[in-house]
Write an enzyme that holds these catalytic residues in place. Structure first.
Site: not given
Ligand code: GDP
Ligand code: MN
Length: 402
Positions: A150, A288-290, A325
């Site tokens: 994601y 923002f995270e991938i 996280h």
């Protein structure tokens, strides 16, 4: 420990011809956007930016999530501005709000007190729910089950460089788990006890650092974040038998380890309990995270979330999903699992990362924190100008399209 080019490199230097990517295979991935109807304008701004700078070539799907029901204006507007397929999902009460084991009155009272203490978002119940959702539930939503990767998008974000390669495929190819573009320091008062629990989790699960944990630990006096001695400190000035660090291995008091149900189980802060380690407040800025979804779906992450959740910290303090996280990554991953998207120009509200003005164009030699906070704030002036120019450019582009 240094986060060096040995662990992580920029994926692609310079621009590729994105049209060449058109027929390339795609990853099993989606954008994830949590939002409310009233945030439509901000969401639209984000979607336009994502499409302009990336998705008009790659056409990845979107999943929009909401604890309420999206209205038809929201859905229609989004569908008019996206190139990939779009799904809208409702978050059920099992993933949002107070779990049945929480004493709701204690939790609400805790939140009220944080409001009185003027803690950022501390008095806002919905914000606590949001943080808990992004910490332990988003990856369990039924619409995300089919995906492996994601990319998180929030209202009011902006990309200001074209992204001409597929970050998911590069993450996969390089065996990466979690990608970020900005790391900043958390407001202390929102997470006074978070590190005690995270480090207790690490200890009770016999997890030894793979080298990333140190990124979140305040360096000893006379040392830099990367463990090297400060240049201006003479060797004889450095602490030798500093009692502050003598008790690193000292076991935690029993109360910190308790996991029985109920909010309000967080005891008074006792710095002694932190195995001598102190949180430096650093975290990956998670708007923002991938990342790989199976990191969150792993047994250890689940146990981590469970322990954090049972402490009551999502109510009695205002734990953000970003430090959650980050500390999970610190406990469970190694520097090689992390990718720093140093080449992504990105802004959310007041903090930005601008590769054009930053040492980020080079491979990082210093730890993430120093790299990214540096150009998040220092290069603001240059970034503002670049962004004004970009706004003007796209305003013109929009005009021509109509
Ligand atoms: P900030 O970036 O920390 O200031 O927090 P935001 O207000 O941007 O919230 C983070 C994300 O959660 C954004 O994507 C918001 O749209 C979303 N969000 C926050 N609160 C709620 C809520 O109560 N309901 C829903 N559906 N989304 C929320
Ligand atoms: Mn936001």
């Amino acid at each position: 420990r240094k986060i060096s080019e040995k662990h992580d490199k920029v994926f692609v230097t310079g621009c590729l011809d994105p049209n060449v990517q058109k027929d390339a295979p795609r990853a099993n991935a989606a954008f994830v956007v949590l939002a409310r109807n009233k945030e439509l304008d901000g969401v639209l701004e984000s979607i336009k930016s994502v499409e302009r700078h990336f998705n008009r070539w790659f056409n990845y799907p979107y999943v929009f999530l909401n604890d309420g029901e999206f209205n038809s204006t929201f859905k229609e507007t989004i569908l008019n501005h996206t190139s990939g397929t779009v799904e809208f999902g409702r978050i059920g009460p099992e993933h949002w709000g107070y779990p049945e084991w929480t004493d709701m009155n204690v939790a609400k009272e805790g939140i009220r007190k944080q409001g009185d203490a003027a803690i950022m978002y501390g008095g806002m119940e919905s914000y606590h729910h949001m943080c808990r959702f992004y910490s332990g539930f988003f990856y369990k939503h039924e619409l995300l089950q089919k995906y492996e990767w994601y990319w998180r998008v929030e209202p009011e974000i902006k990309y200001f460089c074209d992204i001409t390669y597929d970050p998911f495929l590069h993450m996969a190819r390089s065996n990466k788990t979690y990608g970020f573009t900005i790391a900043v320091k958390e407001l202390k008062e929102t997470v006074p006890n978070i590190f005690r629990y995270a480090s207790a989790f690490k200890r009770t699960h016999n997890l030894t650092s793979q080298g990333l944990w140190e990124m979140f630990v305040e360096p000893k006096e006379g040392f830099n974040q990367d463990g090297t001695a400060k240049k201006d400190a003479k060797l004889e000035d450095l602490p030798k038998d500093d009692p502050k660090y003598a008790d690193r291995q000292k076991p935690l008091p029993e109360d910190i380890l308790r996991t029985e149900p109920g909010a309000g189980t967080i005891p008074e802060i006792d710095p002694e309990a932190m195995e001598g380690e102190v949180y430096n407040m650093c975290h990956f800025w998670s708007n923002f995270e991938i990342a790989r979804l199976d990191f969150f779906r792993s047994r250890l992450y689940e146990e981590f979330f469970e322990m954090m959740d049972r402490s009551g910290g999502f109510w009695m303090e205002r734990w953000g999903d970003a430090p959650i996280h980050s500390l999970a990554a610190g406990a469970l991953l190694s520097p090689a699992d992390i990718h720093y998207f140093r080449d992504f120009g990105y802004r959310h509200t007041t903090i930005q990362h601008c590769p054009a003005n930053a040492p980020a164009r080079q491979l990082p030699r210093e730890p993430y924190l120093e790299q990214t906070t540096l150009h998040s704030f220092k290069d603001r002036g240059a970034g503002e100008k670049a962004m004004r120019e970009e706004d003007e450019y796209w305003a013109k582009w929009d005009g021509e399209k109509e």
